[in-house]
Design an enzyme around this catalytic site. Structure first.
Site, short mmCIF file in Angstrom:
data_model
loop_
_atom_site.label_atom_id
_atom_site.label_comp_id
_atom_site.label_asym_id
_atom_site.label_seq_id
_atom_site.Cartn_x
_atom_site.Cartn_y
_atom_site.Cartn_z
N GLN A 1 12.91 91.46 54.55
CA GLN A 1 12.72 90.06 54.96
C GLN A 1 11.38 89.54 54.42
OE1 GLN A 1 15.00 88.13 56.84
NE2 GLN A 1 13.62 86.48 56.28
N ASP B 1 20.56 91.35 49.10
CA ASP B 1 20.14 90.00 48.70
C ASP B 1 20.51 89.67 47.25
OD1 ASP B 1 18.99 88.43 50.57
OD2 ASP B 1 16.99 89.33 50.41
N LYS C 1 20.76 87.19 61.42
CA LYS C 1 21.49 88.10 60.53
C LYS C 1 22.10 89.23 61.36
CE LYS C 1 18.63 86.79 56.67
NZ LYS C 1 17.37 86.99 55.94
#
Ligand code: NDP
Length: 302
Positions: A97, A120, A53
């Site tokens: 995460q 997200d 990422k």
């Protein structure tokens, strides 16, 4: 032979769009977009995902505000970092995460993320916005699937879509996005009776069951579009010798389904790369909104 829905190629093309969107808004915004990936503990797979990422951010010109906490931090310490990132005006997107180390509960920490910075798209408010058709960050994996379908000009209006899986991460938002695109959607799950009879009705079949090689030719109507969200590493072939890694596969038996489908995503190289790209899209859109910029990425926010 089916058309391959190439996620790597589309992700690369979208990265170019992201770079130019950032370049176009940089002067008015006065700073580049910022994404904070918060990692807790040392799960090795998470380490690889976070590094990927951060590399993707660098490629398009997003500043990474990585934060890495040791696994023994209490929930309060993680919460304090989230609050700090919420308040930081140079951060447009925050991602916690997963999975978290044992002893830390995901839901209360995810709920602390400012919904406007929810890279997200999984915050309760943003799932509600999706259900209501209001704008907001979108769940990355299903948004990536929608971008792949759009790129391949798959016609969704009036199409029969079946989603296998009902998780909040993939299946549920996927069904909402397909429905918003005027498909007639059925969601299957582990209690569904005669899965094959149901999936054979699909013009568009999205499989997110997390079951390696679940879906074969018997589940697919010839001419259907098949999207495989699953990703698994099979046990290594003993003949390959010590230290060999097993092959990656999805929830779909690709070799069986490819000859009969109209289009299909490969694993790897299908949905996976799109998920990371959509994280960047959510971040750049949030940055643009903060600075009153036009949104040139609206077609990517289903
Ligand atoms: P979950 O385990 O949270 O959900 C799986 C869903 O599939 C559940 O709703 C479950 O039903 C259903 N299911 C399980 N077995 C069957 C079956 N035999 N028949 C029908 N339905 C079944 O998984 P996720 O949604 O988080 O992820 C799904 C897959 O996608 C995983 O392989 C994951 O690794 C992958 N993934 C890939 C991403 C990418 O970027 N490529 C991103 C996110 C996920 P029930 O609700 O009844 O238990």
């Amino acid at each position: 032979m089916a058309l391959r829905l190439d996620g790597r190629q589309l992700a690369a093309a979208l990265e170019l769009r992201l770079r130019s969107a950032i370049a176009a808004g940089l002067e008015q915004a006065g700073r580049p977009p910022g994404l904070a990936v918060l990692r807790v503990g040392d799960d090795p797979a998470s380490g690889v995902y976070v590094a990927n990422k951060e590399k993707a951010c660098e490629r398009v010109g997003i500043t990474s505000h990585g934060a890495h906490l040791a696994a023994d931090n209490p929930a309060d310490a993680v919460a304090a970092v989230i609050e700090r990132l919420n308040a930081d005006p140079s951060v447009d997107g925050i991602l916690l995460q997963l999975p978290l180390p044992k002893g830390l509960e995901e839901s209360p920490l995810l709920a602390l993320i400012d919904p406007e910075k929810d890279a997200d798209g999984l915050h309760t408010l943003n799932l509600g916005r999706l259900a209501k058709g209001e704008s907001g960050p979108r769940s990355c994996t299903p948004a990536g699937v929608m971008a792949l379908l759009r790129q391949a000009q798959v016609s969704l209006s009036g199409a029969r879509a079946v989603v296998v899986g009902r998780s909040l991460l993939v299946g549920q938002p996927m069904a909402l996005m397909l429905q918003a695109a005027d498909a007639t959607v059925t969601v299957a799950h582990s209690r569904t009776r005669d899965l094959a009879a149901l999936t054979r009705q699909a013009d568009v079949l999205v499989v997110a069951a997390g079951q390696p090689l679940l879906i074969g030719a018997e589940h697919v109507r010839p001419g259907a579009v098949v999207v495989d969200v699953g990703i698994h590493r099979l046990p290594p072939d003993p003949a390959a010798g010590p230290g060999a890694k097993g092959k990656l596969c999805g929830d779909v038996r690709f070799e069986e389904v490819e000859p009969i489908a109209a289009a299909i995503t490969p694993v790897p190289g299908g949905v996976g790369p799109m998920t990371v790209t959509m994280l960047l899209v959510n971040t750049v859109v949030a940055w643009g909104r903060r600075h009153g910029l036009d949104n040139p990425l609206a077609d990517l926010v289903p």
